[in-house]
Design an enzyme around this catalytic site. Structure first.
Site, short mmCIF file in Angstrom:
data_model
loop_
_atom_site.label_atom_id
_atom_site.label_comp_id
_atom_site.label_asym_id
_atom_site.label_seq_id
_atom_site.Cartn_x
_atom_site.Cartn_y
_atom_site.Cartn_z
N GLY A 710 18.24 38.11 0.50
CA GLY A 710 18.67 39.48 0.69
C GLY A 710 20.04 39.57 1.31
O GLY A 710 20.51 38.63 1.97
N GLY A 712 22.64 42.47 3.49
CA GLY A 712 22.78 43.75 4.17
C GLY A 712 24.23 44.06 4.40
O GLY A 712 25.12 43.33 3.96
N GLY A 715 25.54 41.19 6.83
CA GLY A 715 25.25 39.79 6.68
C GLY A 715 24.26 39.50 5.58
O GLY A 715 23.93 40.37 4.77
N SER A 716 23.77 38.26 5.56
CA SER A 716 22.85 37.80 4.53
C SER A 716 21.61 37.21 5.17
O SER A 716 21.64 36.73 6.31
CB SER A 716 23.52 36.73 3.65
OG SER A 716 24.72 37.24 3.09
N VAL A 717 20.50 37.25 4.43
CA VAL A 717 19.23 36.72 4.92
C VAL A 717 18.79 35.57 4.03
O VAL A 717 18.78 35.70 2.80
CB VAL A 717 18.15 37.82 4.95
CG1 VAL A 717 16.85 37.27 5.52
CG2 VAL A 717 18.61 39.01 5.78
N LYS A 731 18.76 35.51 9.50
CA LYS A 731 19.77 36.53 9.25
C LYS A 731 21.10 36.05 9.81
O LYS A 731 21.27 35.93 11.03
CB LYS A 731 19.36 37.85 9.90
CG LYS A 731 20.34 38.99 9.65
CD LYS A 731 19.80 40.29 10.28
CE LYS A 731 20.75 41.45 10.02
NZ LYS A 731 20.22 42.71 10.62
N ASP A 837 18.45 53.67 11.05
CA ASP A 837 18.60 53.26 9.65
C ASP A 837 17.23 52.99 9.02
O ASP A 837 16.98 51.92 8.46
CB ASP A 837 19.49 52.02 9.55
CG ASP A 837 20.02 51.83 8.12
OD1 ASP A 837 19.96 52.79 7.32
OD2 ASP A 837 20.50 50.72 7.81
#
Length: 1012
Positions: A710, A712, A715-717, A731, A837
């Site tokens: 994933g 965001g 950043g990235s997961v 994350k 959010d």
């Protein structure tokens, strides 16, 4: 010739001097006797010795159950063996009893088929074979020209209704069998038929129009089949009809406007559980002899006719689960009119769309009323005082409305009351002590209101009380001791209140208690060991309190226990080994306490998915799937030496270290006022140490794209395998992106002090440098194998390992989980945390489809409603506060001011999206139309036109019972109504998350209760 005749007569008279030998022959018919003996041979069990008299020493006309005609020769006319407990088959030899008129073999245990030979008996007038276990088909009885009554109900017969029946037929009763097929039109040729009872079969198709010929019909019962088509207007020609039962079919259309004029003699009308729509015909009130009117579970619209009061003989009026409405006082006139129905005993308008105040005159004259069901509407105001005039009232069900004000003391004067259900309203004030006068009360349901004050101890005087629901209120004080002295109490739900003090030791007196829910209170002290005396308990929920001390080992003696939740307390000591002996235990939650020592490995502890023990840092051992550290074994002499070291060395050293830390903190305190500080969550280094960049790089194969799950905004997961865990989610923050550093800080600060089963559990953090010498920051979470809610909603069935079908129960559970998490953040954590959010991609799902709220990169910890402890100037833009489509409208006008009401709005959008399966950014939402307005425009009348087609297919499934479908629809309307309350334009008009969570829990509990 005359001489011969005289001689013959003399000879006969002479021979009659031996009456037993010769004269008996004149009265005995060998065919009938042999037929009856054959019938006896087919009987395998005669527990009452009914057939003992059936032997040669007694004339067969004197046998038990036999009646013969007087004329010579004597012939059997009646065989009546009702309810004799006979087991066996019906012998075909009965077809030889050619003079038989009445055959009564009902309420026995006959098996096999009905002999076709019965069709030869031309004199037969009545066949009653009800309540046996006969199988096969109904034989052809067309030759039984004298047959008037045929009762075959309560067997296992199959096939169709015979097409041809005798012309003299009166009553057909073949209910509760397995008959299939359609009703033959030729049945209408039997013009003298009086009663037709065929309910509880699988008869399909339309009702033949030819039924108009059946002018003598008095009773028609065709309920619980699969009949379809429109209302059969052929019945309108049966002016003598007194009973018409068509319930539980698939009949549709509107009722004829003149139905009441065409059927003036109608006494019983059952149309429930069909697909009828349109208005209730006003002419129906002209059928003045009606005493039972059941039109429940259809789609009738309009208002209830105010002329219903003309049905003065009415004793049963059931209109529940329709779409009947009332918008003003005039629409509710029927409630005043119904007072004229002085014989009325049951009134149900449950599950409609009635609004407004119930007139105080309601109930003034209907003194015979015993059952009132008006729940799941939108009725408001105070309880009508006219109810106080109903001395015979047994059940008062008003749940799921908008009633307000205090509960009146006169409720205690309804001495016959057994059920009082006032849940899901807006009642204020305290629980009246006068309720203790209701000595017959069995169910008391007051959940989900705004009641406060104490639980009256006098409720313990209700010695017949079985169910006490008062959860989701603002009650405080102690749980009364007397409650547990009620010998019949089986369900006690007091969750979501402000109850405090200790749980009384008298709880052990409640021997019949099965469900005890005391979650979300402030109960303290030890859990009483006497709880182990409640041998009937199946479900115990004591979570979210402040219980301390050890878990009683006596809980292991509750052999019926299926679920035990003691999470989120201050319990200490070890996990009792006795819990492993509970063979029926399916769910065990001991998480977030202070438990220590070894976790058992037997019983439920063998199933790692059935137990929850996170948040207990001193636990060890257990099955490998729990990933707990190994328990160390220390000899006794070393243990004593260890204590000596602690006293002589460790404690002084610890004191010096503590002093140094205090000095160090004072030294750097000023510097921290001028710069941001990163506060990592508190981790247990013994079970999961702080990790480095290299550890995370190895866990993700160098942050390979194949491990990316994933992305965001910051950043990235990645999915990785770290240490002993099968999988974790890592994350990694893209620090070159503006705001990423602040996001990392925000997430660390928020997650440092919060813990909740519906928040994504953080495991550890990494603040280091990468292989290029650049800053590197990452957070490590528990891996959620089901992905996020967005993926669940919008993945296709072709995607590998995904399923596009989400049941209503699953959607409800997910929303309840999200609501619980936000309620905790807004109301129960240290300070008020605003997520900022809330959206489907930030809601993650574990293996059990439990939802967890994640991504706290925008979260803000509020000291009060207007202050953020770590907001900064870079975060003041509207775009920063959330995601388009989920952002509250005030962010566009208030300069991005943070508030919990904005989270409520975002949650409301998510709720609507879950049930519509439509993104709030869908192309259809333009020119001022958004998902909130779209739902409001179609609520409630056209809601089935906009919900997810998956749910619509479930609602229209032919396999599901009609009552279940209507319950689902009612549940949907209630949930969507909550969503609309969350997305109000003005923040001040929105409900808070406490009320949202409470109402969703109530809806979910009611829905699951109906579908268990």
């Amino acid at each position: 010739m005359k001489v011969i005749t005289t001689v013959q007569i003399v000879l006969v008279l002479m021979t009659c001097t031996e009456p037993i030998v010769i004269c008996g022959l004149l009265y005995r018919n060998e065919t009938d006797e042999l037929s009856l003996l054959d019938f006896k041979k087919a009987i395998s069990l005669d527990p009452q010795q009914t057939l003992m008299s059936w032997n040669d020493s007694v004339h067969f006309c004197n046998w038990e159950g036999i009646r013969c005609r007087v004329k010579i020769p004597r012939r059997v006319t009646s065989l009546n063996l009702t309810n004799r407990g006979l087991v066996g088959q019906i012998s075909p030899s009965l077809g030889n009893l050619t003079f038989l008129k009445f055959l009564f073999l009902d309420t026995n245990s006959f098996t096999g088929e009905i002999p076709p030979s019965l069709g030869q008996l031309r004199h037969l007038q009545a066949i009653i074979l009800s309540n046996n276990t006969l199988q096969g088909r109904i034989p052809n009885l067309a030759n039984c020209s004298s047959l008037k009554v045929l009762w075959l109900n309560g067997n296992n017969l199959v096939g169709k209704i015979p097409a041809d029946l005798p012309q003299g037929f009166r009553t057909l009763e073949i209910s509760i069998n397995n008959l299939t097929g359609a009703i033959p039109a030729s049945l209408a040729n039997v013009t003298t038929l009086r009663s037709l009872h065929c309910q509880y079969n699988y008869i399909v198709g339309n009702i033949p129009k030819e039924f108009a010929k059946m002018l003598g019909m008095l009773s028609v019962q065709l309920g619980v089949n699969k009949l379809e088509g429109w209302f059969p207007e052929a019945f309108l020609n049966l002016s003598t009809l007194t009973e018409l039962s068509l319930a539980y079919n698939y009949l549709s259309g509107v009722l004829p406007f003149n139905i009441g004029n065409s059927l003036p003699n109608l006494q019983v009308l059952r149309l429930g559980s069909n697909l009828f729509h349109g208005h209730i015909p006003c002419s129906l009130t002209n059928a003045s002899k009606l005493y039972l009117l059941d039109m429940a579970i259809n789609s009738f619209t309009g208002v209830v006719p105010s002329s219903v009061g003309k049905l003065i003989k009415l004793s049963w009026l059931n209109l529940e689960m329709n779409k009947l409405h009332a918008h003003d006082e005039q629409d509710l006139e029927f409630m005043t009119s119904v007072a004229n129905c002085t014989e009325l005993q049951m009134l149900s308008i449950y599950g409609n769309r009635l609004k407004g105040h119930v007139p105080n005159s309601f109930g003034n004259r209907s003194t015979q009323l015993q059952y009132i069901h008006m729940g799941l509407n939108q009725l408001s105001g105070s309880l009508p005082s006219g109810l106080a005039n109903l001395p015979n009232l047994i059940a008062l069900e008003l749940g799921g409305n908008l009633f307000t004000d205090a509960l009146p003391g006169w409720l205690g004067s309804l001495k016959s009351l057994q059920i009082l259900a006032l849940y899901n309203n807006l009642f204020l004030g305290s629980i009246p002590a006068s309720l203790s006068n209701l000595s017959q009360l069995v169910n008391l349901e007051l959940s989900t209101n705004k009641l406060d004050g104490y639980i009256p101890p006098s409720l313990g005087d209700l010695q017949m009380l079985e169910v006490l629901y008062v959860s989701h209120n603002n009650l405080h004080g102690r749980v009364p001791n007397n409650i547990f002295r009620i010998p019949t109490i089986s369900v006690l739900w007091l969750s979501f209140n402000q109850l405090d003090g200790e749980l009384p030791t008298e709880v052990g007196n409640a021997k019949q208690l099965m469900y005890m829910h005391l979650s979300y209170n402030k109960l303290s002290g030890d859990i009483p060991h006497t709880l182990g005396s409640c041998k009937s308990l199946e479900d115990i929920k004591l979570d979210r309190n402040v219980f301390s001390g050890n878990i009683p080992t006596t809980l292991g003696s509750i052999s019926s226990l299926k679920a035990l939740d003691l999470s989120h307390n201050n319990l200490s000591g070890t996990v009792p080994v006795s819990l492993a002996n509970l063979e029926l235990l399916q769910q065990l939650d001991l998480s977030f306490n202070n438990l220590e020592g070894e976790v058992p490995t037997k019983g439920i502890f063998r199933n790692a998915t059935a137990i929850h023990i996170v948040g207990n840092r001193q636990l060890c051992g257990g099955v490998p799937q729990l990933h707990l550290p190994t328990c160390s074994v220390m000899p006794l002499n070393l243990t004593k030496h260890k204590h000596s070291v602690e006293l002589k060395v460790v404690l002084p050293v610890a004191s010096m270290v503590s002093l140094a830390i205090v000095v160090f903190v004072l030294f750097i305190w000023r510097g921290k006022q001028r710069r941001k500080s990163i506060a990592f969550p508190s981790f247990d280094s013994s079970s999961f140490p702080i990790v480095s960049y290299n550890d995370l790089a190895r866990a993700t194969d160098g942050f390979s794209k194949s491990k990316l799950i994933g992305r965001g905004r910051h950043g990235s997961v990645y999915q990785g395998k770290l240490f002993a865990r099968e999988a974790v989610a890592i994350k990694v923050f893209s620090l070159e992106i503006k705001g990423a550093q602040n996001s990392f800080i925000a997430e660390c600060n928020v997650l440092r002090n919060v813990r909740h089963r519906n928040l994504v559990p953080i495991l550890t953090a990494c603040s280091s440098i990468d292989g290029n010498g650049s800053d590197f920051k990452a957070l490590v979470y528990e891996f959620m194998p089901r992905g996020d809610l967005h993926l669940l909603l919008y993945s296709t069935c072709e995607d590998e390992n995904t399923s596009n079908h989400i049941t209503l129960a699953q959607r409800l559970s997910i929303l309840v989980d999200i609501a619980d998490a936000l309620e905790y953040l807004h109301h129960y954590s240290q300070g008020t945390i605003v997520h900022c959010d809330v959206k489907p991609s930030n809601i993650l799902l574990d293996d059990e489809m439990t939802a967890h709220v994640g991504d706290f990169g925008l979260a803000r910890l509020m000291i009060d409603s207007s202050t953020s402890t770590f907001a900064d100037s870079a975060s003041s833009t509207v775009a920063f506060w959330g995601t388009i489509g989920y952002v509250a409208p005030e962010y566009a006008t208030d300069g991005g001011q943070v508030s919990t009401a904005a989270d409520v709005y975002s949650f409301g959008v998510v709720l609507l999206e879950v049930f519509l399966r439509k993104r709030p950014t869908d192309n259809m939402f333009k020119d001022g139309l958004n998902i909130a307005k779209y739902v409001e425009m179609n609520f409630p009348d056209r809601i089935v036109d906009i919900i997810d087609p998956e749910l619509l297919r479930d609602l229209r499934s032919q396999e599901a019972p009609m009552a279940m479908k209507e319950n689902c629809l009612g549940c949907l309307l209630s949930v969507l109504n909550i969503g609309l309350c969350c997305v109000k334009t003005s923040p001040n008009e929105r409900v808070d998350m406490q009320e949202v969570a409470a109402r969703l829990h109530g809806i979910k509990d009611a829905y699951l209760c109906e579908h268990q």
